[in-house]
Design a protein around this motif. Sequence first.
Motif, PDB file in Angstrom:
ATOM      1  N   UNK A 185     -34.033 -11.357 -35.239  1.00  7.24           N
ATOM      2  CA  UNK A 185     -34.196 -10.263 -36.187  1.00  7.24           C
ATOM      3  C   UNK A 185     -35.656 -10.094 -36.591  1.00  7.24           C
ATOM      4  N   UNK A 186     -36.348 -11.200 -36.835  1.00  6.03           N
ATOM      5  CA  UNK A 186     -37.766 -11.116 -37.177  1.00  6.03           C
ATOM      6  C   UNK A 186     -38.567 -10.526 -36.020  1.00  6.03           C
ATOM      7  N   UNK A 187     -38.239 -10.945 -34.794  1.00  2.00           N
ATOM      8  CA  UNK A 187     -38.940 -10.418 -33.626  1.00  2.00           C
ATOM      9  C   UNK A 187     -38.710  -8.919 -33.492  1.00  2.00           C
ATOM     10  N   UNK A 188     -37.473  -8.474 -33.723  1.00  4.16           N
ATOM     11  CA  UNK A 188     -37.185  -7.049 -33.655  1.00  4.16           C
ATOM     12  C   UNK A 188     -37.936  -6.263 -34.709  1.00  4.16           C
ATOM     13  N   UNK A 189     -37.957  -6.782 -35.937  1.00  8.41           N
ATOM     14  CA  UNK A 189     -38.690  -6.137 -37.029  1.00  8.41           C
ATOM     15  C   UNK A 189     -40.160  -5.948 -36.657  1.00  8.41           C
ATOM     16  N   UNK A 190     -40.756  -6.987 -36.061  1.00  4.22           N
ATOM     17  CA  UNK A 190     -42.200  -6.977 -35.805  1.00  4.22           C
ATOM     18  C   UNK A 190     -42.596  -6.256 -34.519  1.00  4.22           C
ATOM     19  N   UNK A 191     -41.708  -6.170 -33.526  1.00  3.32           N
ATOM     20  CA  UNK A 191     -42.090  -5.515 -32.278  1.00  3.32           C
ATOM     21  C   UNK A 191     -41.866  -4.003 -32.342  1.00  3.32           C
ATOM     22  N   UNK A 192     -40.885  -3.560 -33.128  1.00  3.15           N
ATOM     23  CA  UNK A 192     -40.591  -2.128 -33.149  1.00  3.15           C
ATOM     24  C   UNK A 192     -41.534  -1.345 -34.054  1.00  3.15           C
TER      25      UNK A 192
ATOM     26  N   UNK B 159     -24.977 -20.281 -25.775  1.00  2.00           N
ATOM     27  CA  UNK B 159     -24.002 -19.477 -26.510  1.00  2.00           C
ATOM     28  C   UNK B 159     -23.258 -18.588 -25.523  1.00  2.00           C
ATOM     29  N   UNK B 160     -22.137 -18.004 -25.953  1.00  2.00           N
ATOM     30  CA  UNK B 160     -21.401 -17.083 -25.099  1.00  2.00           C
ATOM     31  C   UNK B 160     -22.140 -15.757 -25.012  1.00  2.00           C
ATOM     32  N   UNK B 161     -21.790 -14.951 -24.006  1.00  2.00           N
ATOM     33  CA  UNK B 161     -22.434 -13.653 -23.842  1.00  2.00           C
ATOM     34  C   UNK B 161     -22.145 -12.745 -25.032  1.00  2.00           C
ATOM     35  N   UNK B 162     -20.953 -12.869 -25.605  1.00  2.00           N
ATOM     36  CA  UNK B 162     -20.635 -12.033 -26.764  1.00  2.00           C
ATOM     37  C   UNK B 162     -21.510 -12.401 -27.963  1.00  2.00           C
ATOM     38  N   UNK B 163     -21.700 -13.705 -28.199  1.00  2.00           N
ATOM     39  CA  UNK B 163     -22.583 -14.138 -29.287  1.00  2.00           C
ATOM     40  C   UNK B 163     -24.016 -13.686 -29.010  1.00  2.00           C
TER      41      UNK B 163
ATOM     42  N   UNK C 190     -33.336   1.615 -31.772  1.00  2.00           N
ATOM     43  CA  UNK C 190     -32.632   0.435 -32.245  1.00  2.00           C
ATOM     44  C   UNK C 190     -31.133   0.667 -32.384  1.00  2.00           C
ATOM     45  N   UNK C 191     -30.754   1.865 -32.843  1.00  2.00           N
ATOM     46  CA  UNK C 191     -29.329   2.175 -32.970  1.00  2.00           C
ATOM     47  C   UNK C 191     -28.660   2.136 -31.603  1.00  2.00           C
ATOM     48  N   UNK C 192     -29.275   2.795 -30.627  1.00  2.00           N
ATOM     49  CA  UNK C 192     -28.708   2.794 -29.282  1.00  2.00           C
ATOM     50  C   UNK C 192     -28.716   1.417 -28.656  1.00  2.00           C
ATOM     51  N   UNK C 193     -29.827   0.685 -28.836  1.00  2.00           N
ATOM     52  CA  UNK C 193     -29.915  -0.652 -28.261  1.00  2.00           C
ATOM     53  C   UNK C 193     -28.905  -1.603 -28.862  1.00  2.00           C
ATOM     54  N   UNK C 194     -28.757  -1.562 -30.201  1.00  2.00           N
ATOM     55  CA  UNK C 194     -27.788  -2.435 -30.865  1.00  2.00           C
ATOM     56  C   UNK C 194     -26.367  -2.075 -30.446  1.00  2.00           C
TER      57      UNK C 194
ATOM     58  N   UNK D 271     -28.248  -7.604 -30.857  1.00  2.00           N
ATOM     59  CA  UNK D 271     -28.003  -6.458 -31.741  1.00  2.00           C
ATOM     60  C   UNK D 271     -28.769  -6.624 -33.047  1.00  2.00           C
ATOM     61  N   UNK D 272     -28.864  -7.866 -33.546  1.00  2.00           N
ATOM     62  CA  UNK D 272     -29.660  -8.137 -34.733  1.00  2.00           C
ATOM     63  C   UNK D 272     -31.133  -7.831 -34.510  1.00  2.00           C
ATOM     64  N   UNK D 273     -31.626  -8.138 -33.315  1.00  2.00           N
ATOM     65  CA  UNK D 273     -32.998  -7.795 -32.913  1.00  2.00           C
ATOM     66  C   UNK D 273     -33.232  -6.300 -33.055  1.00  2.00           C
ATOM     67  N   UNK D 274     -32.272  -5.505 -32.587  1.00  2.00           N
ATOM     68  CA  UNK D 274     -32.403  -4.053 -32.626  1.00  2.00           C
ATOM     69  C   UNK D 274     -32.283  -3.502 -34.049  1.00  2.00           C
ATOM     70  N   UNK D 275     -31.305  -3.987 -34.796  1.00  2.00           N
ATOM     71  CA  UNK D 275     -31.089  -3.449 -36.141  1.00  2.00           C
ATOM     72  C   UNK D 275     -32.232  -3.798 -37.080  1.00  2.00           C
ATOM     73  N   UNK D 276     -32.773  -5.012 -36.948  1.00  2.00           N
ATOM     74  CA  UNK D 276     -33.940  -5.365 -37.753  1.00  2.00           C
ATOM     75  C   UNK D 276     -35.139  -4.514 -37.348  1.00  2.00           C
ATOM     76  N   UNK D 277     -35.204  -4.163 -36.057  1.00  2.00           N
ATOM     77  CA  UNK D 277     -36.265  -3.286 -35.587  1.00  2.00           C
ATOM     78  C   UNK D 277     -36.213  -1.919 -36.253  1.00  2.00           C
TER      79      UNK D 277
END
Length: 441
Positions: free
Chosen positions: A352-359, A283-287, A166-170, A293-299
């Motif tokens: 973020x919820x998806x990241x928490x639950x998949x990781x 949304x923009x690519x940056x957003x 998650x750290x690397x992915x985020x 990144x939220x997906x990864x950090x919640x993971x």
Amino acid sequence: MTAVRALKSDVEDPAIEASTYNRSTYRYWRFRIMYATIIGYAAYYLVRQNFSMAIPSMGEEFGYSKTQLGWVITIFSIIYGAGKFFNGYLSDRSNARYFMAFGLFGSALVSFTMCLSSSLGFLIMFWALNGWFQSMGWPPSARMITHWFSPKELGTKWSIWASSHMIGGAAIVAIAGWLIENYGWRSAFYVPGVLAIIFSLFLLDRLRDTPKALGLPTVETYKGDTQFLDPREDERITMSEVWGMVLRNRYVWYMALANMCLYIPRMGIFNWAPTFLKEYKSVTLMVAGWQVAGFELAGLVGGIFAGWMSDRIFLGRRGPVAAIYLFLLTFTLALLWLVPAGYPIVDAISCMLAGFLVYGPQVLAGVAVADFASKRAVGVATGVIGVLGSIGTAVSGVGIGYIVDHYGWSGGFMLFMVASLVGAFFFVLTWNRRSRMFEGS
């Protein structure tokens, strides 16, 4: 052969002698191995997931469809899976310190080449080569974690180490999103490549293969868990033992099939979320990069919590926790899919919820297969589940690309949800199973 001999060598640190062993020395090295493997495996993601962030820009510049770019992901996944099995076996017979550093260095070099041509065949060929180098990261990490941390603490410690994903992915989705917006998509391959070379040298300096390489006793002796000590721990595994401990072990195959299923939504979201959020949510690519990144950090939190629950609440049983996580994931994926454009906060929370639950299940699949095989076979056992996980990633590549091209994002999310439920079923099959050491088998 010289390179292979180098990989097999055990280098003793002259600053540590067996006679000077004390508990503070052991604590120091356990902490050092943990943070070094976390940083090192996170660095692997810098030169792996940068491609997913570049997909929208590469598609626009070269005119490639999602199906065509999906082939790059799929071929990478096939080579990555095959490499995990082969390199899993080789890592159990090698020195993890050199093995892991060499793989990261090779990935860094490949990352530089991705900017040299617009040919789809070129992109596929070199990203496939990257898949081989990438497969040299997880098996030696698993080997070191199981040699430096005991069975009773493995769920928690493994989940802490798995935060590296998650750290690397985020880090890469945030960095690459900014780089692409400001300097173009090629910068998302150059800059991570330079960073990966630096981190490969860091691994050479920080890592050591096993406690024995430093003249230290086994971790079971250090933790007072000598009832779990394998008298043959220091012997290299044979092919006949690979067959008996791993390939004929049905619980290893349950975990492999569960891993294949969970990798469809896990890698499907990670590889395609920037494109989905940009196209479908406007949304923009940056957003989009920050949302992923939220997906990864919640993971990161989800993985550590899952490991802690399996150790403390379920007493070493990984199956119940992972099954519950994947069941809840299906509802979270439906939320991410069905909420219309214009609600970026809801989308961020859903990611973020998806990241928490998949990781959580991803972490527990690795812990469980280490439980069901043995410390001596952990590299090849994680290689087996890695092979099937890569099949799931392959499906999430060209499979999702084709489905979205022909049936829209609705078809893609339906596949994610079905795969999550099937993965939960395979975890249920191990509901009451714990480590073979605890079971006395």
